[in-house]
Design a protein around this motif. Structure first.
Motif: not given
Length: 489
Positions: A43-45, A124, A126
């Motif tokens: 999801e965010k990685q 993370r 981006q």
């Protein structure tokens, strides 16, 4: 910056002579090989996993190959270096162990060994990583020579940009062929002699007030498309006087006015209906809500109370005599009124040109089904088609089919917020379920879109079946393209 394993070049030269190796030529690059590889997005990685196959790398006992994974944006200069993997010859390997000079996360393996290097890195995610490449930078170094930059080995190309998917719209015919029933309403302040119920048409302002009722009925009666089905009159009296007496006045005056209207038009008695309100306390409350009368709140509290009507009137009169005098003179006369309502039906229009004429002038007279009949004469891509269905939902805001078609039009205009509002009122038909799937797809929520389309397809909707297959293919598009193949061990 990496630390050289042997800082003293003289010591290095001595070691080279003792080992009899001499100068070692640089390797040809592209030594990076993997036995397993997996790159995926959370999801965010961003998750990068691979197992390095290093047994074939033999740089020499005092040399090492440094692999640095790098994530590089496509279309910009953004990049991110990940922890290194060093494949070192014997002397270089032990030098690192003695010096403990590796940074956290960096890997060290001895050249020629069968040791498997497991690289596991989570970074993370981006925005610039939406489209990027993962490459492996290879460098060789020794104690005496400068770092030698070698070729970059392409590892993978990542594309997480969600391409839009535009499923076909499914318009539906609007149903509903009952006669259109409309009404005209108004209020007349017919004046009666004090304490009398006889109607005097020419008394005071009665010609004008009775004329309101007559004009409203005449307008409908003279309309060739309308048929009067009901005329109702409701009489109201003011709180002045006793409640019992006001019942008699309201009932009698309403009956008198009804009879006057009936005879004027020779209406059948079944058309005429009456009702009455002995004292219009609600009208007084509405006036008090907006006035600036002194003690307004106190008088309003009395008017809203559950007291007996006569007691309420008397309480206001005794407690606030000045205010009551003002109300009696300026407000109570307006509470003695007759509200009237003429209900009529509109005939059915059969001819398509006649339907279009009515659409241009008085579209509220059309039945729901009439809008589909008009729309059918236009191309679905035409402004006229859209205007017809948008007018349909304006006239019939709670019609399921009208809302479904309006949702499609809003999606076509890329107004997804309005589309969501319309689709929420489109019901639970198979077509409505499919349209929810179309909206989800347009919002990029392919998982929800597939759920709705699957349901619609299982219910046999042809367009859902075909679009579901296209959606599955769209979702199956690979987001990670590997540019290196795992070796067989």
């Amino acid at each position: 910056m990496r630390v050289n394993i042997l800082k003293n070049s003289i010591v290095c030269a001595v070691m080279l002579m003792m080992t009899g190796i001499g100068t070692v030529s640089a390797h040809t690059g592209k030594l990076f090989k993997v036995s397993k590889i997996n790159i995926s997005r959370g999801e965010k990685q961003l998750l990068i996993h691979f197992d390095v196959d290093a047994h074939h790398i033999k740089p020499g006992i005092d040399r090492e190959v440094v692999f640095t994974p790098v994530i590089r944006a496509i279309g910009s200069a953004d990049s991110l270096e990940l922890p290194t993997i060093t494949v070192a010859g014997r002397n270089s390997y032990y030098a690192h162990l003695r010096n403990k000079d590796l940074m956290p996360g960096e890997k060290l393996v001895r050249a020629g060994s069968d040791e498997r290097v497991e690289f596991r890195e989570v970074v993370r995610f981006q925005q610039w990583m939406q489209r990027c490449r993962v490459v492996m930078r290879e460098e060789t170094q020794t104690c005496c020579d400068p770092i030698e930059q070698q070729d970059n080995t392409p590892v993978a190309e990542l594309n997480f940009i969600i391409d839009p998917f535009y499923p076909e719209f499914r318009y539906v015919n609007i149903v509903g062929d009952s006669l259109v029933v409309m009404s005209a309403e108004g209020r007349a302040f017919v004046t009666f002699v004090v304490d009398r119920t006889e109607l005097k048409p020419n008394y005071m302002n009665n010609p004008k007030e009775i004329g309101k009722i007559i004009a409203s009925i005449d307008k409908v009666k003279n309309d060739p498309d309308a048929t009067i089905t009901s005329v109702s009159i409701k009489g109201f009296a003011s709180p002045e006087g006793t409640y019992k007496h006001n019942i008699e006045l309201a009932m009698g005056r309403t009956a008198t006015l009804k009879e006057y209207v009936r005879k004027h038009y020779d209406f059948d008695s079944s058309i005429m209906h009456t009702d009455f309100e002995p004292e219009d306390w609600q009208g007084l409350i509405e006036w008090l809500d907006t006035c600036r009368l002194e003690h307004r709140d106190e008088i309003l509290a009395i008017a809203r109370s559950n007291m007996d009507p006569d007691a309420k009137d008397l309480s206001i009169k005794r407690t606030y005599p000045e205010e009551y005098a003002h109300i009696l003179k300026t407000v109570y006369p307006w509470l003695r009124h007759s509200d009237y309502k003429i209900t009529y039906s509109i005939r059915t229009f059969a001819d398509i040109e006649e339907l279009k004429r009515v659409f241009r002038t008085t579209p509220e007279r059309l039945r729901p089904v009439d809008f589909s009949r008009i729309a059918a004469t236009y191309s679905p891509d035409s402004p006229e088609y859209e205007a017809t269905y948008m007018k349909a939902v304006e006239i019939y805001p709670y019609n399921n089919e009208a809302n479904l078609n309006a949702a499609n039009i809003m999606m076509k205009r890329n107004n997804l917020v309005e589309a969501a509002r319309y689709v929420s009122r489109s019901g639970d038909s198979t077509e409505a379920i499919y349209t929810r799937g179309v909206l989800a797809a347009r919002n990029g929520d392919f998982e929800r879109a597939q759920m709705y389309m699957t349901t619609a397809a299982e219910q046999g909707l042809d367009v859902a079946i075909s679009q579901l297959e296209l959606l599955k293919k769209h979702r199956a598009r690979p987001t990670v393209k590997y540019l290196i193949q795992p070796t067989e061990k």
